[in-house]
Every structure is written in C-alpha cells, then in structure tokens.
Design a protein around this motif. Structure first.
Motif, PDB file in Angstrom:
ATOM      1  N   ILE A 167     -45.002   3.653  21.874  1.00 38.49           N
ATOM      2  CA  ILE A 167     -46.032   3.419  22.880  1.00 38.49           C
ATOM      3  C   ILE A 167     -47.359   3.825  22.262  1.00 38.49           C
ATOM      4  O   ILE A 167     -47.505   4.967  21.812  1.00 38.49           O
ATOM      5  CB  ILE A 167     -45.757   4.231  24.161  1.00 38.49           C
ATOM      6  N   ASP A 168     -48.302   2.904  22.207  1.00 40.75           N
ATOM      7  CA  ASP A 168     -49.624   3.175  21.633  1.00 40.75           C
ATOM      8  C   ASP A 168     -50.643   3.337  22.752  1.00 40.75           C
ATOM      9  O   ASP A 168     -50.771   2.466  23.611  1.00 40.75           O
ATOM     10  CB  ASP A 168     -50.051   2.032  20.706  1.00 40.75           C
ATOM     11  N   LEU A 169     -51.366   4.451  22.700  1.00 41.49           N
ATOM     12  CA  LEU A 169     -52.362   4.741  23.733  1.00 41.49           C
ATOM     13  C   LEU A 169     -53.692   5.111  23.090  1.00 41.49           C
ATOM     14  O   LEU A 169     -53.727   5.847  22.106  1.00 41.49           O
ATOM     15  CB  LEU A 169     -51.910   5.921  24.603  1.00 41.49           C
ATOM     16  N   ILE A 170     -54.765   4.618  23.659  1.00 40.38           N
ATOM     17  CA  ILE A 170     -56.112   5.050  23.295  1.00 40.38           C
ATOM     18  C   ILE A 170     -56.679   5.701  24.545  1.00 40.38           C
ATOM     19  O   ILE A 170     -56.830   5.049  25.578  1.00 40.38           O
ATOM     20  CB  ILE A 170     -56.985   3.878  22.822  1.00 40.38           C
ATOM     21  N   GLN A 218     -49.288  12.163  17.482  1.00 41.79           N
ATOM     22  CA  GLN A 218     -48.051  11.610  18.024  1.00 41.79           C
ATOM     23  C   GLN A 218     -47.336  12.670  18.832  1.00 41.79           C
ATOM     24  O   GLN A 218     -47.363  13.854  18.477  1.00 41.79           O
ATOM     25  CB  GLN A 218     -47.089  11.195  16.907  1.00 41.79           C
ATOM     26  N   ILE A 219     -46.706  12.225  19.871  1.00 44.97           N
ATOM     27  CA  ILE A 219     -45.743  13.053  20.582  1.00 44.97           C
ATOM     28  C   ILE A 219     -44.429  12.285  20.501  1.00 44.97           C
ATOM     29  O   ILE A 219     -44.360  11.120  20.885  1.00 44.97           O
ATOM     30  CB  ILE A 219     -46.157  13.317  22.036  1.00 44.97           C
ATOM     31  N   VAL A 220     -43.430  12.939  19.934  1.00 45.37           N
ATOM     32  CA  VAL A 220     -42.146  12.290  19.693  1.00 45.37           C
ATOM     33  C   VAL A 220     -41.093  12.933  20.594  1.00 45.37           C
ATOM     34  O   VAL A 220     -40.878  14.145  20.542  1.00 45.37           O
ATOM     35  CB  VAL A 220     -41.729  12.417  18.209  1.00 45.37           C
ATOM     36  N   VAL A 221     -40.464  12.115  21.422  1.00 45.48           N
ATOM     37  CA  VAL A 221     -39.403  12.574  22.322  1.00 45.48           C
ATOM     38  C   VAL A 221     -38.086  12.053  21.758  1.00 45.48           C
ATOM     39  O   VAL A 221     -37.886  10.844  21.653  1.00 45.48           O
ATOM     40  CB  VAL A 221     -39.612  12.051  23.766  1.00 45.48           C
ATOM     41  N   ILE A 240     -41.784   7.311  20.541  1.00 42.83           N
ATOM     42  CA  ILE A 240     -42.972   7.788  19.842  1.00 42.83           C
ATOM     43  C   ILE A 240     -44.204   7.358  20.628  1.00 42.83           C
ATOM     44  O   ILE A 240     -44.419   6.165  20.853  1.00 42.83           O
ATOM     45  CB  ILE A 240     -43.045   7.232  18.411  1.00 42.83           C
ATOM     46  N   ILE A 241     -44.987   8.352  21.037  1.00 45.40           N
ATOM     47  CA  ILE A 241     -46.253   8.075  21.712  1.00 45.40           C
ATOM     48  C   ILE A 241     -47.360   8.302  20.702  1.00 45.40           C
ATOM     49  O   ILE A 241     -47.614   9.441  20.300  1.00 45.40           O
ATOM     50  CB  ILE A 241     -46.459   9.004  22.931  1.00 45.40           C
ATOM     51  N   ASN A 242     -47.965   7.223  20.240  1.00 43.97           N
ATOM     52  CA  ASN A 242     -49.121   7.324  19.343  1.00 43.97           C
ATOM     53  C   ASN A 242     -50.361   7.382  20.213  1.00 43.97           C
ATOM     54  O   ASN A 242     -50.597   6.482  21.012  1.00 43.97           O
ATOM     55  CB  ASN A 242     -49.212   6.103  18.421  1.00 43.97           C
ATOM     56  N   ALA A 243     -51.140   8.437  20.066  1.00 41.71           N
ATOM     57  CA  ALA A 243     -52.330   8.593  20.898  1.00 41.71           C
ATOM     58  C   ALA A 243     -53.554   8.813  20.025  1.00 41.71           C
ATOM     59  O   ALA A 243     -53.515   9.567  19.065  1.00 41.71           O
ATOM     60  CB  ALA A 243     -52.163   9.757  21.854  1.00 41.71           C
ATOM     61  N   GLU A 244     -54.606   8.120  20.385  1.00 45.07           N
ATOM     62  CA  GLU A 244     -55.895   8.279  19.705  1.00 45.07           C
ATOM     63  C   GLU A 244     -56.925   8.633  20.774  1.00 45.07           C
ATOM     64  O   GLU A 244     -57.003   7.979  21.810  1.00 45.07           O
ATOM     65  CB  GLU A 244     -56.298   6.995  18.996  1.00 45.07           C
TER      66      GLU A 244
END
Length: 183
Positions: free
Chosen positions: A9-12, A82-85, A112-116
C-alpha cells in the motif's frame, strides 16, 4: 525471495494527517486478518471510514509503531518510510537430525505500507486531501478484495488455537530510509 504473499500500500501523507492515516491503515489490515472475536471500531480519516479493532493491546501496539514512525521521520533526513505488518504461524523448529528444537515463527503473509511525508502548499491542500482520501478508499478496497479472494484465503494456515484476537503471531516493524528503527 519470499514464498508468501506480500501486499503493498503506497501512501503520500502530510504532517497533519500522517498519524491518523497510518493508524487507520494498520488497524484496517489487522481487522481484516483477525480470526478471533473482536470488538469493532471505526476510524474517520478524511471522510473515509476505516475499520479497526477496539482492544487495548492492539491499540497500544499500533500507537507505539505509528509514534516510532513519526519520530523517525521527524528527526531523520528521510521523509520516506515503511511499516511492515507480518503474520506468521508457529511451527516446530527441527535440527539437522529432525530433533525438536522449540518453535519458530514462519511468515505466511506480509503487508507493506510505504509512506512518504510531504507538505503541500496551502493552495493545493484540498486537492492533496481528496487524492489521499481516494488512496485510502482504494487501500480498503485492496484489503477487502485480497482477504476475500481465493488466494487470500489460501494463504491463511490452519487455525489450531482459537484464543484471542489472532491465533497467529503479528509482527509490526518500522523502517525509515531502509533502516529498521525501534529495535
């Protein structure tokens, strides 16, 4: 290479919504992968309703990891993380001669939550927030679609212990700039 499914999951996000967005996203993942009896909860993030779990231990774990992410972003040079569950199952650990050596956690699924973190100019805030709301809606749709699909159901190992919210160990790790923080 991992031989278990990985969903990304990619989040900005911006500074003002970062914690709420990450908290809601992690809770939604845990909600869709809880197999025990849960007390549901909802999170309202930018007019998007996200499911969650009302459990003291779960909420503390999520809050600790979101705070860890925030501190890493706040003091570090990198604004990406990243926050990885990871969901695992306990399996007997054996030695070379098939002697029982205890148990080990064997992952069966990873999110995997990729956050910027970006700070949009004030004139672009409305557009930024509507884009983020659409991304959150898409993320929830991805969770529902995956967890109800044949592939998503097949990834779940046999449930042998029906106590608690999840019969499986859950590990949440935080990485900032590719480096794990809060070990």
């Amino acid at each position: 290479m991992n031989n278990y499914p990985t969903i990304t999951i990619d989040l900005i996000v911006d500074r003002s919504t970062c914690r709420d967005v990450l908290r809601g996203t992690i809770h939604a993942i845990l909600f869709h992968r809880s197999f025990g009896t849960v007390k549901p909860r909802t999170f309202e993030v930018l007019d998007v309703t996200m499911p969650g779990i009302s459990d003291v231990q779960t909420e503390q774990l999520v809050n600790d990891k979101v705070d860890m992410f925030w501190k890493g972003i706040d003091i570090g040079a990198s604004k990406r993380g990243q926050i990885v569950v990871t969901f695992s199952e306990k399996r007997p650990k054996k030695s070379w001669f098939q002697v029982y050596m205890g148990e080990e956690d064997v992952p069966w699924e990873q999110w995997i939550i990729n956050a910027e973190v970006r700070q949009p100019p004030d004139r672009e805030r409305t557009s930024f927030e509507s884009t983020l709301a659409a991304t959150l809606t898409k993320s929830i749709f991805t969770m529902i679609t995956y967890t109800t699909s044949e592939k998503g159901r097949a990834a779940v190992p046999l449930i042998t212990d029906a106590t608690g919210i999840s019969p499986f160990p859950i590990r949440i790790t935080v990485k900032i700039g590719g480096v794990e923080v809060g070990l």
